[in-house]
Design a protein around this motif. Structure first.
Motif, short mmCIF file in Angstrom:
data_model
loop_
_atom_site.label_atom_id
_atom_site.label_comp_id
_atom_site.label_asym_id
_atom_site.label_seq_id
_atom_site.Cartn_x
_atom_site.Cartn_y
_atom_site.Cartn_z
N ARG A 48 0.81 -1.22 0.00
CA ARG A 48 0.00 0.00 0.00
C ARG A 48 0.85 1.27 0.00
O ARG A 48 0.34 2.35 -0.29
N ASN A 82 -6.68 -4.32 -7.95
CA ASN A 82 -6.37 -3.02 -8.56
C ASN A 82 -5.33 -3.22 -9.65
O ASN A 82 -4.13 -3.03 -9.44
N TYR A 85 -3.03 -0.19 -10.67
CA TYR A 85 -2.00 0.09 -9.68
C TYR A 85 -0.84 -0.90 -9.79
O TYR A 85 0.33 -0.51 -9.78
N GLN A 240 -9.02 9.05 -4.01
CA GLN A 240 -9.17 7.78 -4.71
C GLN A 240 -10.64 7.47 -4.97
O GLN A 240 -11.53 7.88 -4.23
N GLU A 241 -10.87 6.74 -6.03
CA GLU A 241 -12.24 6.41 -6.41
C GLU A 241 -12.86 5.47 -5.39
O GLU A 241 -12.18 4.67 -4.76
N LEU A 283 -7.13 0.58 -0.71
CA LEU A 283 -6.71 1.95 -0.43
C LEU A 283 -5.19 2.06 -0.52
O LEU A 283 -4.47 1.28 0.09
N ILE A 284 -4.71 3.06 -1.26
CA ILE A 284 -3.28 3.29 -1.44
C ILE A 284 -2.85 4.43 -0.54
O ILE A 284 -3.50 5.47 -0.47
N PRO A 287 0.52 8.93 -1.99
CA PRO A 287 -0.19 9.74 -3.01
C PRO A 287 0.51 9.76 -4.35
O PRO A 287 -0.14 9.92 -5.39
N LEU A 290 -0.74 7.63 -7.17
CA LEU A 290 -1.97 8.02 -7.87
C LEU A 290 -1.66 8.87 -9.11
O LEU A 290 -2.56 9.22 -9.86
#
Length: 339
Positions: A48, A82, A85, A240-241, A283-284, A287, A290
């Motif tokens: 993550r 994901n 990612y 994040q979406e 969840l990442i 930042p 992204l």
């Protein structure tokens, strides 16, 4: 109705910039004494937060002429769906020619894949040595930030059922470098467990590095105000979406804490602690992950990290035969020739 706009910058709160302790400095010195014996470095990082849980000090201690490195990302189950990612992560590692795999420490098969990789590296070394066996065995150092799963991996790799390394949910459970642990009867492979190594404050740079490490459990949970940690988590969620919390999106952490508290008498701090403790998937925490590849360059980031590192060399004295080798980090990531 106005469209919700997330924050694109996080406040620069006055929080500790490091959790670097004396036993970690001692471990760095121990690493240096072990370097001539080592064949493979397993560096564990949290999937993550691949940037925040990467340790440039470990780069300094690796000599690519005698060591191979395999990066192992733990907690695969939290991001395995994901694809975008994971593809971006793959491109990053290709950019610096670095081997990596993803594991879920709770699944036996992924741990078996780690053992297969170790045996493959060992076979490659023996092939270069014309098939001659290694007289003292194949030595593998397991390292990384605190609480990324090093001891858990070693216990899973151990052939017997006996637990050989202490584990726990808090950072800093392993506080000394262990002796060699033989993990197979037939291949003469030994693992060395080590305490997690953090970074000195000047290497963290931005405030969000410590906040990310706190969310990952790599620093003590009481080091940073829980409400600030919760605010940073909210900041990441909004970038994040998907919806990671109930109700309408908000940038106000106090509104959210008031919304999710169980009892009207619950304090903001206790509500933040409970919310932070919840397990989340997808969840990442970095930042930069992204951003697209044209906006963020991993190689440039690592160059800046090495510039911040400067002459930080606690693991060796200037008279050591390895001193010059430790300074020459560019042999790991050579800069492109622009001429």
């Amino acid at each position: 109705m106005n469209k919700f706009i997330p924050r694109y910058e996080f406040p620069n709160y006055n929080i500790p910039k490091t959790d670097f302790k004396g036993h970690q400095l001692k471990a760095l010195k121990k690493y240096n004494s072990l370097r001539p014996q080592l064949n493979l470095i397993l560096e564990l990082r949290d999937i993550r937060a691949p940037l925040s849980t990467r340790n440039v000090l470990i780069d300094q201690l690796i000599d690519p002429r005698i060591h191979r490195r395999l990066v192992i990302y733990t907690k695969k189950d939290l991001v395995q769906h994901n694809d975008d990612y994971l593809e971006r992560l793959t491109r990053w590692h290709q950019e610096i020619d670095e081997d990596f795999i993803l594991i879920n420490g709770k699944q036996r098969q992924t741990v078996k894949n780690v053992l297969k990789c170790i045996k493959w590296y060992k076979k490659q070394l023996e092939s270069r040595n014309n098939g001659l066996p290694l007289p003292t065995g194949y030595k593998v150092l397991v390292t990384g930030m605190p609480n990324v799963g090093k001891s858990t991996l070693i216990n899973s790799l151990k052939a017997s059922r006996k637990k050989v390394a202490r584990t726990g949910a808090e950072a800093g459970i392993t506080r000394s470098t262990s002796e060699c642990i033989r993990i197979t009867d037939e291949d003469n492979i030994y693992l060395i467990d080590t305490p997690g190594i953090g970074l000195p404050g000047r290497l963290h740079g931005a405030t969000h590095r410590m906040l990310t490490l706190s969310l990952c459990g790599c620093v003590k949970s009481n080091l940073i105000d829980p409400v600030i940690q919760a605010d940073y988590l909210l900041y990441l969620m909004n970038l994040q979406e998907g919806r990671f919390y109930p109700g309408a999106p908000t940038n106000d952490i106090y509104k959210l804490l008031n919304r999710i508290r169980i009892s009207p008498t619950d304090k903001e701090t206790s509500t933040a602690v409970k919310w932070l403790a919840q397990q989340r998937s997808g969840l990442i925490y970095d930042p930069e992950m992204l951003l697209d590849n044209t906006t963020f360059s991993l190689r440039n980031y690592l160059d800046k990290q090495r510039d911040l590192l400067g002459d930080f060399q606690p693991a060796t004295s200037p008279s050591s035969p390895y001193a010059k080798m430790l300074q020459n980090v560019n042999q790991l990531f050579p800069k492109p020739n622009n001429s």
